[in-house]
Every structure is written in C-alpha cells, then in structure tokens.
Enzyme design. Structure first.
Site, mmCIF file in Angstrom:
data_model
loop_
_atom_site.group_PDB
_atom_site.id
_atom_site.type_symbol
_atom_site.label_atom_id
_atom_site.label_comp_id
_atom_site.label_asym_id
_atom_site.label_seq_id
_atom_site.Cartn_x
_atom_site.Cartn_y
_atom_site.Cartn_z
ATOM 1 N N LYS A 14 0.837 -1.215 0.000
ATOM 2 C CA LYS A 14 0.000 0.000 0.000
ATOM 3 C C LYS A 14 0.870 1.263 0.000
ATOM 4 O O LYS A 14 0.589 2.208 -0.730
ATOM 5 C CB LYS A 14 -0.944 0.013 1.222
ATOM 6 C CG LYS A 14 -1.901 -1.162 1.293
ATOM 7 C CD LYS A 14 -2.934 -1.003 2.388
ATOM 8 C CE LYS A 14 -2.360 -1.023 3.791
ATOM 9 N NZ LYS A 14 -1.724 -2.313 4.177
ATOM 10 N N ARG A 87 -9.902 0.756 8.396
ATOM 11 C CA ARG A 87 -9.412 -0.555 8.824
ATOM 12 C C ARG A 87 -10.428 -1.314 9.659
ATOM 13 O O ARG A 87 -10.158 -2.453 10.060
ATOM 14 C CB ARG A 87 -8.150 -0.381 9.663
ATOM 15 C CG ARG A 87 -6.871 -0.685 8.899
ATOM 16 C CD ARG A 87 -5.734 -0.134 9.698
ATOM 17 N NE ARG A 87 -4.546 -0.895 9.659
ATOM 18 C CZ ARG A 87 -3.386 -0.390 9.208
ATOM 19 N NH1 ARG A 87 -3.328 0.806 8.683
ATOM 20 N NH2 ARG A 87 -2.300 -1.106 9.285
ATOM 21 N N ARG A 124 11.776 -5.381 5.194
ATOM 22 C CA ARG A 124 11.466 -3.981 4.898
ATOM 23 C C ARG A 124 12.373 -3.046 5.707
ATOM 24 O O ARG A 124 12.595 -3.256 6.887
ATOM 25 C CB ARG A 124 10.001 -3.692 5.236
ATOM 26 C CG ARG A 124 9.629 -2.221 5.071
ATOM 27 C CD ARG A 124 8.163 -2.005 4.908
ATOM 28 N NE ARG A 124 7.399 -2.209 6.137
ATOM 29 C CZ ARG A 124 6.084 -2.022 6.217
ATOM 30 N NH1 ARG A 124 5.400 -1.670 5.143
ATOM 31 N NH2 ARG A 124 5.445 -2.237 7.347
ATOM 32 N N ARG A 157 11.146 -0.760 11.110
ATOM 33 C CA ARG A 157 10.049 -0.329 11.983
ATOM 34 C C ARG A 157 9.949 -1.251 13.196
ATOM 35 O O ARG A 157 10.148 -2.459 13.064
ATOM 36 C CB ARG A 157 8.733 -0.346 11.203
ATOM 37 C CG ARG A 157 8.539 0.874 10.337
ATOM 38 C CD ARG A 157 7.327 0.798 9.446
ATOM 39 N NE ARG A 157 6.126 0.231 10.068
ATOM 40 C CZ ARG A 157 4.941 0.234 9.508
ATOM 41 N NH1 ARG A 157 4.764 0.776 8.308
ATOM 42 N NH2 ARG A 157 3.898 -0.300 10.110
ATOM 43 N N ARG A 168 -0.310 -8.262 13.681
ATOM 44 C CA ARG A 168 -0.922 -7.312 12.735
ATOM 45 C C ARG A 168 -1.729 -8.052 11.670
ATOM 46 O O ARG A 168 -2.782 -7.588 11.227
ATOM 47 C CB ARG A 168 0.166 -6.446 12.083
ATOM 48 C CG ARG A 168 0.744 -5.413 13.066
ATOM 49 C CD ARG A 168 2.076 -4.861 12.604
ATOM 50 N NE ARG A 168 2.004 -4.162 11.352
ATOM 51 C CZ ARG A 168 3.036 -4.055 10.502
ATOM 52 N NH1 ARG A 168 4.196 -4.606 10.775
ATOM 53 N NH2 ARG A 168 2.892 -3.400 9.390
HETATM 54 P P1 AMP Z 1 0.656 0.877 9.040
HETATM 55 O O1 AMP Z 1 1.860 1.759 8.856
HETATM 56 O O2 AMP Z 1 -0.473 1.211 8.117
HETATM 57 O O3 AMP Z 1 1.004 -0.594 9.035
HETATM 58 O O4 AMP Z 1 0.088 1.200 10.509
HETATM 59 C C1 AMP Z 1 0.912 1.023 11.658
HETATM 60 C C2 AMP Z 1 0.047 0.981 12.902
HETATM 61 O O5 AMP Z 1 -0.658 2.224 13.059
HETATM 62 C C3 AMP Z 1 -1.044 -0.082 12.916
HETATM 63 O O6 AMP Z 1 -0.558 -1.361 13.309
HETATM 64 C C4 AMP Z 1 -2.019 0.513 13.933
HETATM 65 O O7 AMP Z 1 -1.525 0.365 15.262
HETATM 66 C C5 AMP Z 1 -1.968 1.993 13.596
HETATM 67 N N1 AMP Z 1 -2.962 2.371 12.553
HETATM 68 C C6 AMP Z 1 -2.700 2.807 11.280
HETATM 69 N N2 AMP Z 1 -3.837 3.052 10.608
HETATM 70 C C7 AMP Z 1 -4.858 2.766 11.478
HETATM 71 C C8 AMP Z 1 -6.287 2.797 11.371
HETATM 72 N N3 AMP Z 1 -6.915 3.168 10.236
HETATM 73 N N4 AMP Z 1 -6.996 2.425 12.459
HETATM 74 C C9 AMP Z 1 -6.407 2.055 13.613
HETATM 75 N N5 AMP Z 1 -5.071 1.995 13.777
HETATM 76 C C10 AMP Z 1 -4.298 2.336 12.718
#
Ligand code: AMP
Length: 210
Positions: A14, A87, A124, A157, A168
């Site tokens: 993404k 999400r 990554r 990360r 996740r």
């Molecule tokens: P990502 O970088 O998209 O993998 O997001 C990293 C973390 O941010 C996720 O594991 C969640 O803890 C939080 N997060 C990101 N987007 C959302 C969302 N739309 N709703 C809830 N938590 C989010």
C-alpha cells in the site's frame, strides 16, 4: 470530491503504491500509520496516547482515527488517497457518512498471500528522513544500508518483527478483511503479489492522470 482508499494486509504494498499514485495524479495522500508515527516521534499528547497500540500492532481507537481523517478531508476538498484507512467497519461507515452525494469513492484492494507478506515485512527498511520504503531482497538501497536520496541509515520499523507482524496479520483478518465485502460495489481488486511496477501498470489507466 474523489476519494480513493487502499485496502490490503500489512506488506501488501500500500505504501509503495500510494507513493507511486501520488506522483502520477494530484492526490492529497493521507497515510494513517505515518501520521501516527510522526505524532509519537514529536512527543505530542496524541502520540503518547497511541504509542502502545502502534508499537504492538493493535488498532488505534476508531474515534481517534476518524477525527484525524475528517480534519484531513476538510482541508483537502479536491481529492484524497488513503493508505491504511479505513481498517474497521466503524471507520468504513464513518468514511461513508463524511462523504456527500456527489463524492466518488473507489477502493483498491491488494490481494496478497501470507508468504509475500512475511517476505516483504521482515526485509522492509525505511528511510527515517523521507519515508522511502526499501526491501533488502527485492528493492535494496544502492549501498546496502543507507537511503539512495538522503544518505541516512535505513531503519526497521519496531512493528516489523516476526511476532508483531503475526499480530498485525491477525488484526487485519479479524477487523479489516470484512471491508472487502462491505466495499464490494467500489472495489478494484489487484494481485498484490506482483511487483510495485506491475501493480501500477494495471491501475494506471483508471487512477493516474494523462
Ligand atoms: P501501518 O503503517 O499502516 O502498518 O500502521 C501502523 C500501525 O498504526 C497499525 O498497526 C495501527 O496500530 C496503527 N494504525 C494505522 N492506521 C490505522 C487505522 N486506520 N486504524 C487504527 N489503527 C491504525
């Protein structure tokens, strides 16, 4: 207003796709994970509120996310690309409510296998300065360790460890995957196991300008 949301498990590509689409069309891009990580790094009140959730791979509360999203929509009436939102079903409903009758919503779903996810996420690396995403196997930095553009050391990360990745992925299956059905009318499904370049080629006609 045109709104496009990217849907798919962690590691589906993404972030890479959002960066590529931002270059080929005039999207205001909202990356929820990046916004939350920036809040944590800045030491803000919001950052300390969401830190434990983000670092352990739990979802942040829907109200927190929807408040950030609505504020971003209000500031960008031209068109928005969401990476990492919605999400949950509540977030998806919140998005629909925030859009008016004339607004157009499209959802790109990157359908990606478990093997691809693990291979991508454990290797990554991210530039802490510009956010560019690398993969030590498939898209390594030129010198092996630093960002090609910024020349700063790449980082992993904190939520890209095998244990947190598993958590996740489970969170995605339980809370986010029902959105594939919820958005069936708006859905554009693409094979997320393909390379970033191949995915962009498939989507270019519909999602890029010119
Ligand atoms: P990502 O970088 O998209 O993998 O997001 C990293 C973390 O941010 C996720 O594991 C969640 O803890 C939080 N997060 C990101 N987007 C959302 C969302 N739309 N709703 C809830 N938590 C989010």
């Amino acid at each position: 207003m045109k709104v496009t949301a990217l849907l798919g498990p962690p590691g589906a590509g993404k972030g890479t796709l959002a960066a590529a689409l931002a270059e080929c069309a005039d999207y205001a891009v909202f990356v929820t994970g990046d916004v939350l990580r920036a809040e944590i790094a800045s030491g803000s009140e919001l950052g300390s509120k969401v830190r434990a959730d983000v670092e352990s791979g739990r979802l942040v509360a829907d109200e927190v996310i929807l408040a950030l999203v609505k504020s971003f929509l209000a500031r960008n009436p031209g068109g928005v690309l969401f990476d990492g939102f919605p999400r949950t079903l509540d977030q998806a409903q919140g998005l629909r409510q925030a859009l008016g009758n004339g607004d157009e919503l499209k959802v790109i779903y990157l359908d990606t296998s478990q093997e691809t996810i693990l291979a991508r996420l454990t290797a990554r690396r991210v530039c802490p300065q510009c956010g560019r995403i690398y993969n030590l196997h498939f898209r390594p930095p030129q010198d092996g360790t630093t960002c090609d553009d910024c020349k700063v050391e790449l980082i992993q990360r904190v939520d890209d460890t095998a244990e947190v990745i598993k958590h996740r992925c489970n969170t995605y299956l339980e809370q986010t995957s029902p959105l594939i059905e919820y958005f069936s009318d708006e859905l554009c499904k693409v094979n997320g196991n393909l390379s970033g370049e191949e995915v962009l080629e498939i989507l270019r006609g519909e999602f890029c300008q010119g």
